[in-house]
Every structure is written in structure tokens, then in C-alpha cells.
Scaffold this active site. Structure first.
Site, PDB file in Angstrom:
ATOM      1  N   GLY A  47       0.798  -1.221   0.000  1.00 24.01           N
ATOM      2  CA  GLY A  47       0.000   0.000   0.000  1.00 24.01           C
ATOM      3  C   GLY A  47       0.826   1.263   0.000  1.00 24.01           C
ATOM      4  O   GLY A  47       0.284   2.355   0.066  1.00 24.01           O
ATOM      5  N   CYS A  48       2.152   1.132  -0.048  1.00 25.80           N
ATOM      6  CA  CYS A  48       3.029   2.286  -0.124  1.00 25.80           C
ATOM      7  C   CYS A  48       3.548   2.397  -1.557  1.00 25.80           C
ATOM      8  O   CYS A  48       3.936   1.397  -2.141  1.00 25.80           O
ATOM      9  CB  CYS A  48       4.216   2.134   0.833  1.00 25.80           C
ATOM     10  SG  CYS A  48       3.749   2.076   2.573  1.00 25.80           S
ATOM     11  N   VAL A  49       3.543   3.610  -2.097  1.00 22.26           N
ATOM     12  CA  VAL A  49       4.075   3.819  -3.446  1.00 22.26           C
ATOM     13  C   VAL A  49       5.585   3.607  -3.426  1.00 22.26           C
ATOM     14  O   VAL A  49       6.144   2.924  -4.268  1.00 22.26           O
ATOM     15  CB  VAL A  49       3.714   5.229  -3.959  1.00 22.26           C
ATOM     16  CG1 VAL A  49       4.391   5.513  -5.277  1.00 22.26           C
ATOM     17  CG2 VAL A  49       2.208   5.351  -4.094  1.00 22.26           C
TER      18      VAL A  49
END
Length: 143
Positions: A47-49
Site C-alpha cells: 500500500g506504499c508507493v
């Protein structure tokens, strides 16, 4: 080790967001290095770019109560700083203390919602969710 209150006080002293970003980057430089082995798929936060890794271990305090200890890393300077803030807030605390801490309210207090991209805000939420899930699992296994 910097405390969350020291970070809060330093943020209050910095009026300009450019200065706050520089401070967040400086906080990221204080992170304990993560070993190659800890840069694993298991430790990667979804969920982290940017790429973010959180490595957890559980220690017991003098009363035998579990404490969740984290080290973390990111491939982006600002995100490393955000990791440092998240770890300052949670690492070394009991599962119940972690669950009782409203990290998102603190991030709002710091102004992150207004000054981070939506992707970074989602990543910050993903880190908090990961740590809260770890705390719930630790509580369940202790019961």
C-alpha cells in the site's frame, strides 16, 4: 532516541513546510540500518508507493509483558522520515499501548494530511495499519 514530544515541539518551531520536510528527511537519517535479509517481501509494507520495510521483533519487559520493537527503511528520503516518526510513536510499546495510540490524529496535528500527496498519506496509513495488526496478533497470542 528522539521522543514523539520532541518531534512535536520541533514541528511547532518550523513554520515553513520546506523546513518541515527537511526535518522529516533528517529524522529518516537517524534510522538504524536494515540488513539485506530484512529487506524481504515479508517485511515489505503493502500500500506504499515507495518501498517500505518494517522488521518486527517482540521482547518482554521486566514483567514479562510483550513489547513490539521495530526497525524500518524506505527507498525515498521523505518516506524514511515518516518511517522514523511512526517508529518513534510505536516501537518499544506494548500491544495495548499501540492500539490505544491514535497515530492518524497525530499526523493530522502535524499537518501531514494537507501537505503529503494522497499516495504518501495512504502509505503512512498502511504502516500504521501493519503495526496495529501486529499488536492485535500479539495480544491474541498472549491471551
Amino acid at each position: 532516541m528522539t521522543t514523539i514530544d520532541e518531534i512535536r515541539d520541533n514541528f511547532a518551531l518550523l513554520d515553513e513546510w520546506d523546513d518541515r520536510y527537511r526535518y522529516v528527511i533528517e529524522l529518516g537519517r537517524t534510522l538504524e540500518p536494515l540488513s539485506e535479509a530484512e529487506h524481504s517481501a515479508e517485511n515489505k509494507v503493502q500500500g506504499c508507493v515507495s518501498q517500505v520495510w518494517l522488521s518486527k521483533r517482540i521482547e518482554r519487559d521486566a514483567n514479562g509483558e510483550p513489547r513490539l520493537i521495530y526497525i524500518g527503511d524506505s527507498d525515498a528520503h521523505i518516506v524514511r522520515g515518516l518511517v522514523a516518526i511512526v517508529l518513534t510513536l510505536f516501537s518499544g510499546h506494548s500491544p495495548q499501548q499501540i492500539l490505544d495510540t491514535d497515530a492518524l490524529a497525530l499526523f493530522d496535528e502535524f499537518g501531514f494530511r494537507d501537505h503529503l500527496t494522497p499516495q504518501r498519506s495512504n502509505g503512512l496509513r498502511s504502516m500504521v495499519d501493519r503495526i496495529r495488526n501486529d499488536a492485535r496478533e500479539a495480544l491474541a497470542s498472549a491471551a
